[in-house]
Scaffold this motif. Structure first.
Motif, PDB file in Angstrom:
ATOM      1  N   ASP A  11       0.825  -1.211   0.000  1.00 56.32           N
ATOM      2  CA  ASP A  11       0.000   0.000   0.000  1.00 56.32           C
ATOM      3  C   ASP A  11       0.859   1.262   0.000  1.00 56.32           C
ATOM      4  OD1 ASP A  11       1.033  -0.343   2.514  1.00 56.32           O
ATOM      5  OD2 ASP A  11      -0.806   0.171   3.597  1.00 56.32           O
ATOM      6  N   ASP A  12       2.075   1.173  -0.530  1.00 52.87           N
ATOM      7  CA  ASP A  12       3.030   2.279  -0.479  1.00 52.87           C
ATOM      8  C   ASP A  12       2.740   3.286  -1.593  1.00 52.87           C
ATOM      9  OD1 ASP A  12       5.163   3.989  -0.218  1.00 52.87           O
ATOM     10  OD2 ASP A  12       6.640   2.405   0.084  1.00 52.87           O
ATOM     11  N   LEU A  13       1.827   4.212  -1.327  1.00 48.64           N
ATOM     12  CA  LEU A  13       1.444   5.203  -2.326  1.00 48.64           C
ATOM     13  C   LEU A  13       2.598   6.146  -2.656  1.00 48.64           C
ATOM     14  CD1 LEU A  13      -0.774   6.394  -4.089  1.00 48.64           C
ATOM     15  CD2 LEU A  13      -1.477   7.803  -2.133  1.00 48.64           C
ATOM     16  N   ASP A  14       3.427   6.489  -1.672  1.00 47.78           N
ATOM     17  CA  ASP A  14       4.558   7.389  -1.929  1.00 47.78           C
ATOM     18  C   ASP A  14       5.533   6.785  -2.930  1.00 47.78           C
ATOM     19  OD1 ASP A  14       3.575   9.329  -0.239  1.00 47.78           O
ATOM     20  OD2 ASP A  14       4.711   8.634   1.504  1.00 47.78           O
ATOM     21  N   ALA A  65      -6.362   7.767  -5.310  1.00 51.47           N
ATOM     22  CA  ALA A  65      -5.207   6.866  -5.261  1.00 51.47           C
ATOM     23  C   ALA A  65      -4.956   6.359  -3.855  1.00 51.47           C
ATOM     24  CB  ALA A  65      -3.970   7.576  -5.803  1.00 51.47           C
ATOM     25  N   GLY A  66      -5.201   7.216  -2.848  1.00 53.78           N
ATOM     26  CA  GLY A  66      -4.992   6.794  -1.468  1.00 53.78           C
ATOM     27  C   GLY A  66      -5.874   5.631  -1.071  1.00 53.78           C
ATOM     28  N   LYS A  67      -7.084   5.581  -1.604  1.00 54.80           N
ATOM     29  CA  LYS A  67      -7.988   4.471  -1.322  1.00 54.80           C
ATOM     30  C   LYS A  67      -7.631   3.253  -2.167  1.00 54.80           C
ATOM     31  CE  LYS A  67     -10.369   6.904   1.560  1.00 54.80           C
ATOM     32  NZ  LYS A  67     -10.176   6.702   3.028  1.00 54.80           N
ATOM     33  N   SER A 111     -14.440   2.860  -3.376  1.00 50.65           N
ATOM     34  CA  SER A 111     -15.635   2.764  -2.533  1.00 50.65           C
ATOM     35  C   SER A 111     -15.577   1.544  -1.630  1.00 50.65           C
ATOM     36  CB  SER A 111     -16.889   2.711  -3.410  1.00 50.65           C
ATOM     37  OG  SER A 111     -17.058   3.918  -4.127  1.00 50.65           O
ATOM     38  N   ALA A 112     -15.073   0.433  -2.161  1.00 52.76           N
ATOM     39  CA  ALA A 112     -14.959  -0.784  -1.359  1.00 52.76           C
ATOM     40  C   ALA A 112     -13.989  -0.570  -0.195  1.00 52.76           C
ATOM     41  CB  ALA A 112     -14.496  -1.946  -2.235  1.00 52.76           C
ATOM     42  N   VAL A 113     -12.870   0.077  -0.451  1.00 50.73           N
ATOM     43  CA  VAL A 113     -11.893   0.354   0.608  1.00 50.73           C
ATOM     44  C   VAL A 113     -12.471   1.330   1.622  1.00 50.73           C
ATOM     45  CG1 VAL A 113      -9.655   1.421   1.108  1.00 50.73           C
ATOM     46  CG2 VAL A 113      -9.881  -0.174  -0.812  1.00 50.73           C
ATOM     47  N   ARG A 114     -13.192   2.326   1.135  1.00 47.17           N
ATOM     48  CA  ARG A 114     -13.791   3.325   2.039  1.00 47.17           C
ATOM     49  C   ARG A 114     -14.763   2.655   3.006  1.00 47.17           C
ATOM     50  NH1 ARG A 114     -15.442   6.283  -1.731  1.00 47.17           N
ATOM     51  NH2 ARG A 114     -13.498   7.432  -1.988  1.00 47.17           N
ATOM     52  N   ARG A 115     -15.591   1.739   2.502  1.00 44.37           N
ATOM     53  CA  ARG A 115     -16.519   1.009   3.371  1.00 44.37           C
ATOM     54  C   ARG A 115     -15.757   0.152   4.381  1.00 44.37           C
ATOM     55  NH1 ARG A 115     -19.258   0.271  -1.557  1.00 44.37           N
ATOM     56  NH2 ARG A 115     -18.327  -1.799  -1.786  1.00 44.37           N
ATOM     57  N   ARG A 146      -6.320  -3.593   2.884  1.00 44.58           N
ATOM     58  CA  ARG A 146      -5.215  -3.106   3.721  1.00 44.58           C
ATOM     59  C   ARG A 146      -5.608  -1.743   4.295  1.00 44.58           C
ATOM     60  NH1 ARG A 146      -2.915  -5.318  -1.000  1.00 44.58           N
ATOM     61  NH2 ARG A 146      -1.754  -7.244  -0.598  1.00 44.58           N
ATOM     62  N   SER A 147      -6.500  -1.781   5.265  1.00 46.26           N
ATOM     63  CA  SER A 147      -7.152  -0.554   5.720  1.00 46.26           C
ATOM     64  C   SER A 147      -6.508   0.101   6.933  1.00 46.26           C
ATOM     65  CB  SER A 147      -8.629  -0.856   6.040  1.00 46.26           C
ATOM     66  OG  SER A 147      -9.320  -1.235   4.866  1.00 46.26           O
ATOM     67  N   LEU A 148      -5.545  -0.539   7.569  1.00 42.81           N
ATOM     68  CA  LEU A 148      -5.022  -0.008   8.827  1.00 42.81           C
ATOM     69  C   LEU A 148      -4.302   1.322   8.647  1.00 42.81           C
ATOM     70  CD1 LEU A 148      -4.489  -0.134  11.815  1.00 42.81           C
ATOM     71  CD2 LEU A 148      -2.557  -1.669  11.379  1.00 42.81           C
ATOM     72  N   ARG A 149      -3.407   1.418   7.680  1.00 42.21           N
ATOM     73  CA  ARG A 149      -2.621   2.649   7.533  1.00 42.21           C
ATOM     74  C   ARG A 149      -3.553   3.843   7.265  1.00 42.21           C
ATOM     75  NH1 ARG A 149       2.778   2.317   6.391  1.00 42.21           N
ATOM     76  NH2 ARG A 149       2.467   0.349   5.288  1.00 42.21           N
ATOM     77  N   GLY A 150      -4.570   3.605   6.456  1.00 38.52           N
ATOM     78  CA  GLY A 150      -5.484   4.688   6.109  1.00 38.52           C
ATOM     79  C   GLY A 150      -6.387   5.129   7.241  1.00 38.52           C
TER      80      GLY A 150
END
Length: 259
Positions: A11-14, A65-67, A111-115, A146-150
């Motif tokens: 999940d490394d967006l940077d 992108a963050g999601k 949307s799936a990640v947001r939920r 992988r929702s923890l970091r967000g």
């Protein structure tokens, strides 16, 4: 020529943004890029040059992108680069085109990640454990993505005065009241055992359960069964549902009598 891009963490967006800037600077088409995780390296692949290009894209791209970066779909990085490429090559309004197949797929993933992140803030339960520094709160949770970091900022802001750890199969978060650190994921058996708060949650849930509004389908829509095993109060659900009819009848009879 095919360029190999290895993202160190799933999940490394940077890392994705850095690689994307280099690819854009070299005008490398999305079809010429092979995205892999940090442990994979293909044969006979090249890497993009060090030069970076600052891409001016809509603010919504960063949020999207963050999601998407938290999704488990292996196509998330290629899809995001396709979007970035098109935004910087003449399709500035692409993110407003909801019917575009690429945008539709990315929005569905986001949307799936947001939920999933919302459910994490609702269904995570801490337990009190003791370590060398005294009492600490710990929680085990199994997010679908992988929702923890967000969601880490939510827990840090809400429980800033506590020392706590959140354990998931993908990642762990540790907060010491001053700084947050992330570590590798853990197994369910590494989670702390039940504590006295378990009974409190059960009593609270029993006290707030309204049998007259009993609707199993709606309840499972808000609290899917796959989350039940991580919720201490969920152990009371079968009994409460079984008693709902009789409790509702008693409430009605009591109401009539009082009239």
């Amino acid at each position: 020529m095919i360029y190999s891009i290895a993202i160190p963490e799933p999940d490394d967006l940077d890392a994705f943004r850095l690689a994307a800037r280099r690819l854009l600077a070299a005008e490398i088409d999305p079809a010429d890029v092979a995205w892999t995780d940090g442990s994979t390296r293909g044969l006979f692949l090249d890497v993009p040059p060090e030069e970076e290009k600052i891409a001016f894209v809509p603010c919504g791209f960063v949020l999207l992108a963050g999601k998407v970066a938290c999704h488990r779909d292996e196509a998330r990085w290629p899809l995001l680069y396709q979007l970035l490429w098109r935004l910087t090559h003449g399709e500035r309004t692409l993110m407003d085109q909801v019917a575009d197949p690429l945008m539709h797929r990315l929005q569905q993933m986001a949307s799936a990640v947001r939920r999933d992140q919302h459910r994490m803030t609702a269904f995570l339960r801490f337990r009190v454990v003791d370590d060398d520094e005294g009492a600490c709160c710990a929680a085990w949770y199994e997010p679908h993505y992988r929702s923890l970091r967000g969601t880490s900022s939510f827990f840090i802001n809400r429980f800033a005065s506590l020392r706590f750890s959140i354990l998931t199969p993908d990642l762990t978060l540790h907060w010491n009241r001053h700084a947050a650190t992330f570590g590798p994921g853990l197994r369910r058996q590494d989670a702390p055992p039940p504590d006295a708060m378990e009974d409190w949650w059960k009593r609270y849930y029993r006290a707030t359960f309204n049998p007259a509004r009993y609707n199993p389908r709606l309840m499972q829509g808000h609290m899917p069964k796959r989350f039940w095993r991580n919720l201490p109060e969920a152990a009371a659900i079968p009994d409460l549902l079984g008693e709902a009819g009789a409790r509702t009848d008693r409430m009605i009879r009591s109401s009539i009598t009082n009239e």
